[in-house]
Design a protein around this motif. Sequence first.
Motif, PDB file in Angstrom:
ATOM      1  N   GLY A 186       1.076  -1.391   0.139  1.00  0.00           N
ATOM      2  CA  GLY A 186      -0.363  -0.120   0.017  1.00  0.00           C
ATOM      3  C   GLY A 186       0.342   1.423   0.014  1.00  0.00           C
ATOM      4  N   TYR A 187       2.552   1.106   0.129  1.00  0.00           N
ATOM      5  CA  TYR A 187       3.034   2.112   0.282  1.00  0.00           C
ATOM      6  C   TYR A 187       4.181   2.682  -0.865  1.00  0.00           C
ATOM      7  CZ  TYR A 187       2.221   2.304   5.187  1.00  0.00           C
ATOM      8  OH  TYR A 187       2.191   2.228   6.808  1.00  0.00           O
ATOM      9  N   CYS A 188       3.678   1.391  -1.825  1.00  0.00           N
ATOM     10  CA  CYS A 188       4.310   1.477  -3.699  1.00  0.00           C
ATOM     11  C   CYS A 188       3.776   1.128  -4.255  1.00  0.00           C
ATOM     12  CB  CYS A 188       5.924   0.480  -3.372  1.00  0.00           C
ATOM     13  SG  CYS A 188       5.273  -0.876  -2.813  1.00  0.00           S
ATOM     14  N   ASP A 189       2.463   1.147  -4.380  1.00  0.00           N
ATOM     15  CA  ASP A 189       1.438   0.265  -5.320  1.00  0.00           C
ATOM     16  C   ASP A 189       0.998   1.719  -6.704  1.00  0.00           C
ATOM     17  OD1 ASP A 189      -0.475   1.710  -3.585  1.00  0.00           O
ATOM     18  OD2 ASP A 189      -1.650   0.115  -3.634  1.00  0.00           O
ATOM     19  N   GLN A 190       1.052   2.319  -5.807  1.00  0.00           N
ATOM     20  CA  GLN A 190       0.823   3.836  -7.236  1.00  0.00           C
ATOM     21  C   GLN A 190       1.491   4.289  -8.310  1.00  0.00           C
ATOM     22  OE1 GLN A 190      -0.989   7.204  -5.717  1.00  0.00           O
ATOM     23  NE2 GLN A 190      -1.572   6.312  -4.523  1.00  0.00           N
ATOM     24  N   GLY A 191       3.392   3.979  -7.385  1.00  0.00           N
ATOM     25  CA  GLY A 191       4.606   3.752  -8.842  1.00  0.00           C
ATOM     26  C   GLY A 191       4.680   5.764  -8.799  1.00  0.00           C
ATOM     27  N   ASP A 192       4.944   5.750  -7.547  1.00  0.00           N
ATOM     28  CA  ASP A 192       5.842   6.990  -7.733  1.00  0.00           C
ATOM     29  C   ASP A 192       7.013   7.077  -8.057  1.00  0.00           C
ATOM     30  OD1 ASP A 192       3.065   8.733  -7.671  1.00  0.00           O
ATOM     31  OD2 ASP A 192       3.294   7.958  -4.966  1.00  0.00           O
ATOM     32  N   ASN A 193       7.411   6.570  -9.101  1.00  0.00           N
ATOM     33  CA  ASN A 193       8.939   6.021  -9.078  1.00  0.00           C
ATOM     34  C   ASN A 193       9.518   7.269 -10.720  1.00  0.00           C
ATOM     35  OD1 ASN A 193       7.550   4.338  -8.411  1.00  0.00           O
ATOM     36  ND2 ASN A 193       9.411   2.522  -8.779  1.00  0.00           N
ATOM     37  N   THR A 194      10.463   7.302 -10.870  1.00  0.00           N
ATOM     38  CA  THR A 194      11.150   7.306 -12.515  1.00  0.00           C
ATOM     39  C   THR A 194      11.823   7.028 -12.713  1.00  0.00           C
ATOM     40  OG1 THR A 194      11.122  10.096 -10.878  1.00  0.00           O
ATOM     41  CG2 THR A 194      12.491   9.733 -12.619  1.00  0.00           C
ATOM     42  N   LEU A 195      11.683   6.879 -14.590  1.00  0.00           N
ATOM     43  CA  LEU A 195      12.480   6.005 -15.232  1.00  0.00           C
ATOM     44  C   LEU A 195      13.244   7.012 -16.160  1.00  0.00           C
ATOM     45  CD1 LEU A 195      13.711   3.174 -16.660  1.00  0.00           C
ATOM     46  CD2 LEU A 195      11.307   3.706 -18.071  1.00  0.00           C
ATOM     47  N   ARG A 196      14.393   7.057 -15.826  1.00  0.00           N
ATOM     48  CA  ARG A 196      15.779   8.433 -15.769  1.00  0.00           C
ATOM     49  C   ARG A 196      16.600   7.464 -17.177  1.00  0.00           C
ATOM     50  NH1 ARG A 196      20.276  12.493 -13.087  1.00  0.00           N
ATOM     51  NH2 ARG A 196      19.377  14.336 -14.174  1.00  0.00           N
ATOM     52  N   LEU A 197      16.504   8.217 -18.698  1.00  0.00           N
ATOM     53  CA  LEU A 197      17.503   7.695 -19.164  1.00  0.00           C
ATOM     54  C   LEU A 197      18.313   9.044 -19.681  1.00  0.00           C
ATOM     55  CD1 LEU A 197      14.551   7.618 -21.736  1.00  0.00           C
ATOM     56  CD2 LEU A 197      15.351   5.586 -19.835  1.00  0.00           C
ATOM     57  N   LEU A 198      20.286   8.281 -19.177  1.00  0.00           N
ATOM     58  CA  LEU A 198      20.495   9.415 -19.840  1.00  0.00           C
ATOM     59  C   LEU A 198      21.654   8.936 -20.671  1.00  0.00           C
ATOM     60  CD1 LEU A 198      22.137   8.636 -16.128  1.00  0.00           C
ATOM     61  CD2 LEU A 198      21.241  11.160 -17.165  1.00  0.00           C
ATOM     62  N   HIS A 199      22.167   9.776 -21.094  1.00  0.00           N
ATOM     63  CA  HIS A 199      23.199  10.164 -22.100  1.00  0.00           C
ATOM     64  C   HIS A 199      24.134  10.848 -21.974  1.00  0.00           C
ATOM     65  CE1 HIS A 199      23.884  11.509 -26.542  1.00  0.00           C
ATOM     66  NE2 HIS A 199      25.238  10.523 -26.305  1.00  0.00           N
ATOM     67  N   TYR A 200      25.725  10.095 -22.244  1.00  0.00           N
ATOM     68  CA  TYR A 200      26.472  10.924 -21.781  1.00  0.00           C
ATOM     69  C   TYR A 200      27.450  11.155 -23.032  1.00  0.00           C
ATOM     70  CZ  TYR A 200      26.041   9.860 -17.191  1.00  0.00           C
ATOM     71  OH  TYR A 200      25.224   9.441 -15.702  1.00  0.00           O
ATOM     72  N   PRO A 201      27.540  12.427 -24.428  1.00  0.00           N
ATOM     73  CA  PRO A 201      28.303  12.735 -25.370  1.00  0.00           C
ATOM     74  C   PRO A 201      29.455  11.955 -25.092  1.00  0.00           C
ATOM     75  CG  PRO A 201      26.735  14.618 -24.370  1.00  0.00           C
ATOM     76  CD  PRO A 201      26.420  13.853 -23.075  1.00  0.00           C
ATOM     77  N   GLU A 202      30.092  12.409 -26.116  1.00  0.00           N
ATOM     78  CA  GLU A 202      31.716  12.060 -25.918  1.00  0.00           C
ATOM     79  C   GLU A 202      32.370  13.343 -25.641  1.00  0.00           C
ATOM     80  OE1 GLU A 202      32.808  10.749 -29.779  1.00  0.00           O
ATOM     81  OE2 GLU A 202      31.485   8.962 -30.529  1.00  0.00           O
ATOM     82  N   VAL A 203      33.065  13.017 -25.323  1.00  0.00           N
ATOM     83  CA  VAL A 203      33.959  14.309 -25.167  1.00  0.00           C
ATOM     84  C   VAL A 203      35.573  14.688 -25.358  1.00  0.00           C
ATOM     85  CG1 VAL A 203      35.149  15.789 -22.575  1.00  0.00           C
ATOM     86  CG2 VAL A 203      32.402  15.131 -22.709  1.00  0.00           C
ATOM     87  N   SER A 204      35.911  15.119 -25.722  1.00  0.00           N
ATOM     88  CA  SER A 204      37.419  15.191 -26.261  1.00  0.00           C
ATOM     89  C   SER A 204      38.106  15.589 -25.468  1.00  0.00           C
ATOM     90  CB  SER A 204      37.494  15.926 -27.724  1.00  0.00           C
ATOM     91  OG  SER A 204      37.763  17.649 -27.146  1.00  0.00           O
ATOM     92  N   ALA A 205      39.550  15.014 -25.881  1.00  0.00           N
ATOM     93  CA  ALA A 205      40.467  15.379 -24.493  1.00  0.00           C
ATOM     94  C   ALA A 205      40.822  16.292 -24.572  1.00  0.00           C
ATOM     95  CB  ALA A 205      41.849  13.960 -24.647  1.00  0.00           C
ATOM     96  N   GLU A 206      40.533  17.288 -25.756  1.00  0.00           N
ATOM     97  CA  GLU A 206      41.498  18.286 -24.630  1.00  0.00           C
ATOM     98  C   GLU A 206      40.956  19.159 -24.025  1.00  0.00           C
ATOM     99  OE1 GLU A 206      43.696  21.536 -25.757  1.00  0.00           O
ATOM    100  OE2 GLU A 206      43.801  19.957 -26.456  1.00  0.00           O
ATOM    101  N   VAL A 207      39.042  18.852 -24.240  1.00  0.00           N
ATOM    102  CA  VAL A 207      38.462  19.866 -22.246  1.00  0.00           C
ATOM    103  C   VAL A 207      39.155  19.550 -21.687  1.00  0.00           C
ATOM    104  CG1 VAL A 207      35.600  19.580 -21.672  1.00  0.00           C
ATOM    105  CG2 VAL A 207      36.098  19.242 -24.176  1.00  0.00           C
ATOM    106  N   PHE A 208      39.299  17.777 -21.250  1.00  0.00           N
ATOM    107  CA  PHE A 208      40.105  17.770 -19.552  1.00  0.00           C
ATOM    108  C   PHE A 208      41.182  18.396 -19.513  1.00  0.00           C
ATOM    109  CE2 PHE A 208      36.952  14.481 -20.858  1.00  0.00           C
ATOM    110  CZ  PHE A 208      36.358  13.858 -19.625  1.00  0.00           C
TER     111      PHE A 208
END
Length: 224
Positions: A186-208
């Motif tokens: 009864g405390y979790c049956d409504q599905g108040d969750n988050t599905l989080r999709l993530l994307h990490y773009p390529e980063v050049s070594a020069e940025v670092f």
Amino acid sequence: MHSPAVTSTVPSSSFEIPLIDFSEFLNGSPETRRTTALAILTGFQRSGFIYLKNFGLPKPLVAETFAKSAAFFKRPLDQKNSLAWTTPAANRGYVAEGLEKVTDRTDGQSIEELRAQEGQDLKESFEIGREGEEGHPNHWPDHFDADGGKFKAHMQDFFGKCTQLHIEVMRAIAVGLGLEEGWFDGYCDQGDNTLRLLHYPEVSAEVFRKNGLQYGSQAPNTDE
């Protein structure tokens, strides 16, 4: 009693995270379910974390979810921005690269100073919540094209399956605590969750090199 479902992982002299075969709880005998539930409870009590395997989400389903996530992030920026995240209360929609900053600071100027010191978070995300929550609709790309409709249908289905998995984990905790299996339902049956999709773009070594290794996919947390 030691559960056959448990394997130790990330061990050290004082810390380990158990790897637990969750199928032993989902499909095992009453005794196997009980010992697996105790292992889950003990893992949370001692380490704060557990790993689960064989948890009921088939690998092809997970692979398809990653594929559809990747396809979404390849959409034109104007399409993604039209689905933008709005408020913490809603917590749904698209967050563009560099907009998010993990911190407990609330002052805008202070956050920008922190961003200048540590660099921006080089990732983009898409947040999905349960359907039907008044005033907080999900932001779907189904009006763009047929693939957007397929994305919506798949993520709704995947969200539902993950919600059910959440309920089963809570049932295992209840069994481990010696409670009725459905005590937490009864405390979790409504599905108040988050599905989080993530994307990490390529980063050049020069940025670092230019920024003293301060730029990354996820900047250091300051919300401990």
